[in-house]
Design an enzyme around this catalytic site. Sequence first.
Site, PDB file in Angstrom:
ATOM      1  N   THR A 176       0.848  -1.181   0.000  1.00 40.01           N
ATOM      2  CA  THR A 176       0.000   0.000   0.000  1.00 40.01           C
ATOM      3  C   THR A 176       0.895   1.247   0.000  1.00 40.01           C
ATOM      4  OG1 THR A 176      -1.727  -1.127   1.198  1.00 40.01           O
ATOM      5  CG2 THR A 176      -1.546   1.221   1.602  1.00 40.01           C
ATOM      6  N   ARG A 204     -14.267  -7.373   0.064  1.00 41.32           N
ATOM      7  CA  ARG A 204     -13.425  -7.015   1.225  1.00 41.32           C
ATOM      8  C   ARG A 204     -12.828  -5.612   1.063  1.00 41.32           C
ATOM      9  NH1 ARG A 204      -7.889  -5.370   2.378  1.00 41.32           N
ATOM     10  NH2 ARG A 204      -7.501  -5.954   4.519  1.00 41.32           N
ATOM     11  N   ASP A 207      -8.370  -1.048   5.695  1.00 38.98           N
ATOM     12  CA  ASP A 207      -8.347   0.194   6.479  1.00 38.98           C
ATOM     13  C   ASP A 207      -8.036   1.430   5.634  1.00 38.98           C
ATOM     14  OD1 ASP A 207      -5.765  -1.033   6.113  1.00 38.98           O
ATOM     15  OD2 ASP A 207      -4.942   0.503   7.440  1.00 38.98           O
TER      16      ASP A 207
HETATM   17  N1  ASP Z   1      -3.674  -2.017   4.827  1.00 35.77           N
HETATM   18  C1  ASP Z   1      -3.902  -2.579   3.519  1.00 35.77           C
HETATM   19  C2  ASP Z   1      -5.179  -3.371   3.527  1.00 35.77           C
HETATM   20  O1  ASP Z   1      -5.411  -4.094   4.476  1.00 35.77           O
HETATM   21  C3  ASP Z   1      -2.800  -3.453   3.047  1.00 35.77           C
HETATM   22  C4  ASP Z   1      -1.398  -2.922   3.135  1.00 35.77           C
HETATM   23  O2  ASP Z   1      -1.116  -1.998   3.877  1.00 35.77           O
HETATM   24  O3  ASP Z   1      -0.526  -3.437   2.403  1.00 35.77           O
HETATM   25  O4  ASP Z   1      -5.906  -3.321   2.557  1.00 35.77           O
END
Ligand code: ASP
Length: 309
Positions: A176, A204, A207
């Site tokens: 992310t 799904r 956050d």
């Molecule tokens: N926080 C992100 C999610 O759960 C994933 C990530 O930070 O790589 O969608």
Amino acid sequence: MNKFSIAIHGGAGTLVKGMMTPEKEAAYKSALEQSVNAGYEILSNGGSAIDAVETAVSYLEDSPLFNAGKGSVFTAEGTHEMDASIMDGSNKEAGAVGLISGIKNPIQLARKVKDNSDHVFLGGEGALKFAKAQGVSTLDDDYFFDQLRYDQWQEIKDTDSFQLDHSKSKDHKFGTVGAVARDAHGNIAAATSTGGMTNKRFGRIGDSPMIGAGNYANNTTCAVSCTGSGEFFIRGVVAYEVSALMEFKGLSLSEAANEVINKRILEIGGDGGLIAVDGEGNIAMPFNTEGMYRAQRISGQEPSIAIYK
Ligand code: ASP
């Protein structure tokens, strides 16, 4: 000249140290440097924190190296569903999109939700209708195809498992992306964008697009962008928790950020990290994983870029 500063991340799910080659490391660092410098340039010209974080995140979305925009992971159906959010700490205005496909820069669509709608969070088909009404064009799936991501998905495609870039056993890890900034006028902002988890299904959402969980900004405390196991970051209301610890407990930015990442989120089983900036332009970038792709630049200084501890 007032102090200004910017920090960015490309996810807490880095390649395990032994698998990082000098070539890959150079590619990641160069992408991070371009992104942080693009945001910095806006700040150094007197531009706003919100423009700086949108621009920095757009750069990372355009790179195939990170799990956002072009480099987004595959869902269980072989598609890409992206989430993004942006928040302006000067007026607490925010915009977010979830479950969107075919949009080159989800962070720019989140910005349009903030600026041009009466809403904060638009999802799926509706968000795409909004995009169309705003003149944002969509791209074919081809643009988002990446062989590594595809192989990653093929490995778990017919199983019930889904995979975060953070999963310790996997060798291809991407993350992310996010940015936080403080501009010379004293305003702060945060932006976060993601492709979520490989093989995710049932709509799904993590956050990243949730204001208060993966992204938050408030001039009186801090601006925060998170990366990590989204389900835990939602339950921990992580980004707002950092702000609340500063506001109600009087902690400094780095104390509050460390308390959340190295204590509170670990206690409920979450892993990941965050980047944060306070009203004075101080930066904190704690993570409880092996590494986190990250960079920062403070007015008058050269950028600093790092991956591991
Ligand atoms: N926080 C992100 C999610 O759960 C994933 C990530 O930070 O790589 O969608």
